[in-house]
Motif scaffolding. Structure first.
Motif, PDB file in Angstrom:
ATOM      1  N   LYS A  75       5.260  89.311  51.216  1.00 30.28           N
ATOM      2  CA  LYS A  75       4.683  90.258  50.248  1.00 30.28           C
ATOM      3  C   LYS A  75       4.177  91.528  50.946  1.00 30.28           C
ATOM      4  O   LYS A  75       4.384  92.643  50.451  1.00 30.28           O
ATOM      5  N   THR A 138       0.990  98.827  42.714  1.00 27.81           N
ATOM      6  CA  THR A 138       0.014  98.743  41.626  1.00 27.81           C
ATOM      7  C   THR A 138      -1.322  98.218  42.136  1.00 27.81           C
ATOM      8  O   THR A 138      -1.384  97.567  43.190  1.00 27.81           O
ATOM      9  N   ILE A 139      -2.362  98.485  41.384  1.00 23.91           N
ATOM     10  CA  ILE A 139      -3.685  97.993  41.740  1.00 23.91           C
ATOM     11  C   ILE A 139      -3.731  96.468  41.717  1.00 23.91           C
ATOM     12  O   ILE A 139      -4.382  95.831  42.553  1.00 23.91           O
ATOM     13  N   ASP A 140      -3.028  95.852  40.763  1.00 27.26           N
ATOM     14  CA  ASP A 140      -2.994  94.388  40.689  1.00 27.26           C
ATOM     15  C   ASP A 140      -2.378  93.788  41.949  1.00 27.26           C
ATOM     16  O   ASP A 140      -2.879  92.793  42.497  1.00 27.26           O
ATOM     17  N   GLU A 141      -1.285  94.394  42.405  1.00 27.22           N
ATOM     18  CA  GLU A 141      -0.630  93.911  43.629  1.00 27.22           C
ATOM     19  C   GLU A 141      -1.588  93.980  44.809  1.00 27.22           C
ATOM     20  O   GLU A 141      -1.718  93.015  45.584  1.00 27.22           O
ATOM     21  N   GLU A 143      -4.917  94.137  44.829  1.00 26.74           N
ATOM     22  CA  GLU A 143      -6.063  93.233  44.690  1.00 26.74           C
ATOM     23  C   GLU A 143      -5.670  91.789  44.997  1.00 26.74           C
ATOM     24  O   GLU A 143      -6.426  91.051  45.648  1.00 26.74           O
ATOM     25  N   ASN A 144      -4.491  91.387  44.523  1.00 23.23           N
ATOM     26  CA  ASN A 144      -4.019  90.022  44.794  1.00 23.23           C
ATOM     27  C   ASN A 144      -3.798  89.797  46.290  1.00 23.23           C
ATOM     28  O   ASN A 144      -4.154  88.745  46.839  1.00 23.23           O
ATOM     29  N   THR A 146      -5.273  91.425  48.697  1.00 21.69           N
ATOM     30  CA  THR A 146      -6.591  91.426  49.348  1.00 21.69           C
ATOM     31  C   THR A 146      -7.239  90.049  49.251  1.00 21.69           C
ATOM     32  O   THR A 146      -7.830  89.549  50.220  1.00 21.69           O
ATOM     33  N   THR A 147      -7.119  89.412  48.079  1.00 22.41           N
ATOM     34  CA  THR A 147      -7.671  88.072  47.885  1.00 22.41           C
ATOM     35  C   THR A 147      -6.975  87.052  48.778  1.00 22.41           C
ATOM     36  O   THR A 147      -7.617  86.195  49.395  1.00 22.41           O
TER      37      THR A 147
END
Length: 229
Positions: A75, A138-141, A143-144, A146-147
């Motif tokens: 990823k 994207t912001i979702d990508e 953030e995921n 980062t988690t």
């Protein structure tokens, strides 16, 4: 579990079982009964030590983590390719220098260094987010990812803890076996010295113990000189 440890444990279990089946022979001798009880406790403790060792085996944990790392690296690599595309289109050499990492590098680098590379690419992705919407970031990508990175970084020292627990179990096993050997040796003496008119019991005991030369079964008379020649 090493073969010698497994062999000893099997002999110990057979010894305890044999003593239970023949308790009428030794039960009334208090000093022997104390050591028999201690031997049974020793076998139970060894059982628990082996179970603790198996529970702390890091093999499955490492396999799970390696799969997670491989998926995460893929990823991050894809994110890096998108940022590389943007950097080349816009002549941003500084960005390109930070994120242009071959996919093979994530596998070849030590884990800690590979995760640092991932962190750098992720930080650049967050920094350039306002400029890279057209490149599929994207912001979702972010953030995921980062988690996931945080979770993987926390997993890193856990393997060391598990390995240390396993080593502790190994030391415990060696200690318990040493204590078991002492108890068995004492019982060898006790049975030969204190048990009368129970040749079959003693023969059976030393057959399980597999000790040669300590006890001669009564049905085997010594050979005469002429028979030894």
């Amino acid at each position: 579990m090493e073969l010698r440890e497994k062999t000893f444990w099997e002999m110990l279990k057979e010894s305890v079982s044999y003593l239970h089946k023949n308790e009428n022979v030794w039960m009334n001798l208090a000093v022997i009964a104390v050591d028999v009880d201690a031997l049974e406790g020793n076998e139970q403790e060894l059982d628990l030590a082996f179970k603790a060792q198996d529970a702390n085996d890091p093999g499955g944990y490492v396999d799970q983590k390696n799969k997670q790392l491989a998926a995460f690296f893929r990823k991050i690599y894809k994110l890096g390719r998108k940022l590389s595309f943007y950097a080349k289109n816009n002549g941003d050499k500084v960005l390109l220098n930070d994120i242009d990492v071959p996919e093979s590098a994530f596998v070849l680098l030590p884990e800690k260094e590979a995760l640092i590379k991932c962190s750098t690419i992720l930080k650049r992705g967050i920094e350039y987010l306002p400029k890279t919407a057209d490149y599929g970031i994207t912001i979702d990508e972010l953030e995921n990812l980062t988690t996931e990175l945080s979770a993987l970084e926390k997993m890193q020292p856990t393997i060391g803890i598990i390995t240390n627990d396993r080593k502790s179990a190994r030391r415990s096993i060696k200690e318990v076996i040493a204590e078991g050997r002492i108890l068995l040796d004492k019982l060898d003496d006790a049975f030969e010295g204190m048990i009368d008119d129970a040749d079959a019991f003693i023969d059976g005991w030393f057959a399980i113990r597999k000790i040669k030369g300590r006890h001669q079964p009564k049905d085997k008379t010594p050979k005469g000189p002429e028979e030894n020649n």
